[in-house]
Scaffold this active site. Structure first.
Site, short mmCIF file in Angstrom:
data_model
loop_
_atom_site.label_atom_id
_atom_site.label_comp_id
_atom_site.label_asym_id
_atom_site.label_seq_id
_atom_site.Cartn_x
_atom_site.Cartn_y
_atom_site.Cartn_z
N LYS A 53 0.84 -1.21 0.00
CA LYS A 53 0.00 0.00 0.00
C LYS A 53 0.87 1.26 0.00
O LYS A 53 2.08 1.19 0.21
CB LYS A 53 -0.92 0.01 1.23
CG LYS A 53 -0.19 0.06 2.56
CD LYS A 53 -1.19 0.06 3.71
CE LYS A 53 -0.45 0.14 5.05
NZ LYS A 53 -1.38 0.20 6.19
N ARG A 148 -9.70 1.30 14.68
CA ARG A 148 -9.50 2.08 13.46
C ARG A 148 -10.51 1.56 12.45
O ARG A 148 -11.65 1.99 12.46
CB ARG A 148 -8.05 1.91 12.99
CG ARG A 148 -7.53 2.96 12.06
CD ARG A 148 -6.03 2.80 11.83
NE ARG A 148 -5.64 1.47 11.35
CZ ARG A 148 -4.40 1.16 10.99
NH1 ARG A 148 -3.43 2.06 11.08
NH2 ARG A 148 -4.12 -0.06 10.56
N TYR A 274 16.95 31.45 6.07
CA TYR A 274 15.75 32.16 6.50
C TYR A 274 15.73 32.38 8.02
O TYR A 274 16.14 31.51 8.79
CB TYR A 274 14.49 31.36 6.13
CG TYR A 274 14.13 31.41 4.67
CD1 TYR A 274 13.74 32.59 4.06
CD2 TYR A 274 14.16 30.25 3.90
CE1 TYR A 274 13.39 32.63 2.72
CE2 TYR A 274 13.82 30.26 2.55
CZ TYR A 274 13.43 31.46 1.98
OH TYR A 274 13.10 31.49 0.65
N MET A 322 13.13 24.98 1.23
CA MET A 322 12.26 24.11 0.44
C MET A 322 13.05 23.12 -0.40
O MET A 322 12.72 21.92 -0.44
CB MET A 322 11.34 24.94 -0.46
CG MET A 322 10.35 24.11 -1.25
SD MET A 322 9.32 25.12 -2.34
CE MET A 322 8.35 26.04 -1.14
#
Length: 379
Positions: A53, A148, A274, A322
């Site tokens: 999956k 779940r 940054y 990024m």
């Protein structure tokens, strides 16, 4: 470094990916095959249906299923209908089981692509019985503690209308461990008992034995009594440690590399990145790498993480951006490192498991994000 061991063809492909994408990840086929052999040995001749999956945890379902079919596997679990359709288009003669069929329950699509549903609730169970025949089998998911997906034991007990099961051909019933990696956790035994109790109830209805499945990758290492009839390993094929606080018995499959994009000197008292979160305390040689959080390199590693160049550890400076990250390369002489040089994120010098701990997460998350967002080469 793995790159040095590659054939000329793969080395050229690697350098092409690095120049075009900035990163490259390697999938080690031999290690997948090694892990498969160990899983088979530990499973003691039980049926094994690999779980592929989430696009095989980011590795690529079509890549992994091809290898696993070569290893002899004939049935597979997938996460949803979309994954099932894609695999069925290429592979016509394998069994495909769908863990989450979504809502509304699409029986027409399941039949069209010959997909076997894992049925998680009573409404879907009744629909399946109304619109199918004995030729169409399914898997029942029994919730034994995960809370779940799945029906709980009491729901099965309270099902007064046993006619519901008249047209339902159950291939097997399954449940999912909550703490299988912890062999000492008593919940493992409790979950096993609940599933076996459900099998007994269904045996009375069907007048025959009902096959059972509870083992995920870690469950295989709990012992023979937990193996039952069908085993569902997934991440174990990719070398994720199935045990808690023990040496990994498997071989890791994925490694990740970036490259140096630019080298420069930064003067004392200048800042990096940054937010100006790091002020340089002395003149420093830095390198900017072609990888950032869009590639799965977590911002948690800002000012704390590290990478490897030529087997030497280099500290990350400032915030991870990024698609760029800055490191300190002052350890190297001017002629020892250059633009385009390869940087190891994880691989021979640091395992995926260790890298995940650095990121305060689990190897599963690293695989799903990093493997999916970076170009891959099978080696």
């Amino acid at each position: 470094m793995e790159l040095d061991k590659l054939s000329i063809k793969l080395r050229k492909k690697s350098l092409k990916y690095l120049s075009q994408y900035g990163t490259v990840s390697y999938i080690n086929k031999r290690n997948i095959v090694h892990n498969s052999k160990l899983i088979i040995r530990k499973s003691k001749n039980k049926i094994i249906s690999p779980v592929i999956k989430a696009d095989a945890y980011g590795i690529g379902a079509k890549i992994l299923i091809k290898i696993l079919i070569e290893c002899g596997y004939k049935s597979f679990f997938l996460g949803n209908l979309s994954e099932g359709q894609e695999i069925r288009k290429k592979y016509k003669n394998v069994e495909l089981f769908i863990l989450n069929c979504g809502q509304p329950f699409n029986i027409k699509l399941l039949k069209k692509y010959k997909l076997t549903p894992v049925i998680n609730n009573l409404d879907d169970l009744k629909l399946w019985g109304q619109h199918t025949s004995q030729e169409d089998y399914c898997i029942l998911h029994i919730d034994t503690g995960m809370n779940r997906l799945g029906m709980n034991l009491q729901e099965i007990k309270n099902l007064s209308d046993k006619e519901v099961f008249k047209n339902i051909n159950i291939k097997f019933i399954m449940s999912h461990f909550t703490c299988a990696e912890d062999a000492n956790n008593l919940i493992n035994k409790t979950q096993l008992e609940k599933l076996l109790n459900c099998a007994k109830i269904l045996k009375k209805i069907y007048k025959k034995e009902i096959k059972t499945s509870i083992c995920n990758s870690s469950g295989i290492w709990l012992g023979a009594k937990y193996l039952l009839d069908v085993i569902r390993p997934g991440a174990a094929f990719l070398g994720i440690n199935p045990t808690l606080n023990k040496e990994n018995p498997l071989k890791e499959v994925l490694s990740l590399y970036a490259q140096i994009t630019q080298i420069k000197e930064v003067q004392k008292n200048e800042t990096i990145g940054y937010g100006r979160t790091l002020t340089i305390k002395k003149d420093t040689k830095i390198a900017t790498l072609s990888i950032g959080y869009s590639n799965g390199l977590s911002r948690l590693l800002s000012n704390t993480g590290d990478v490897y160049i030529n087997n030497k550890k280099m500290k990350i400076l400032g915030r991870v951006s990024m698609d760029l990250t800055v490191i300190d390369i002052s350890k190297f002489k001017s002629d020892e490192v250059k633009n385009g040089d390869i940087v190891e994120i994880f691989g021979p010098n640091r395992s995926l498991e260790e890298f995940a701990k650095m990121n305060r997460t689990i190897p599963y998350e690293i695989l799903c994000t990093m493997a999916k967002s970076n170009p891959k080469i099978m080696i």
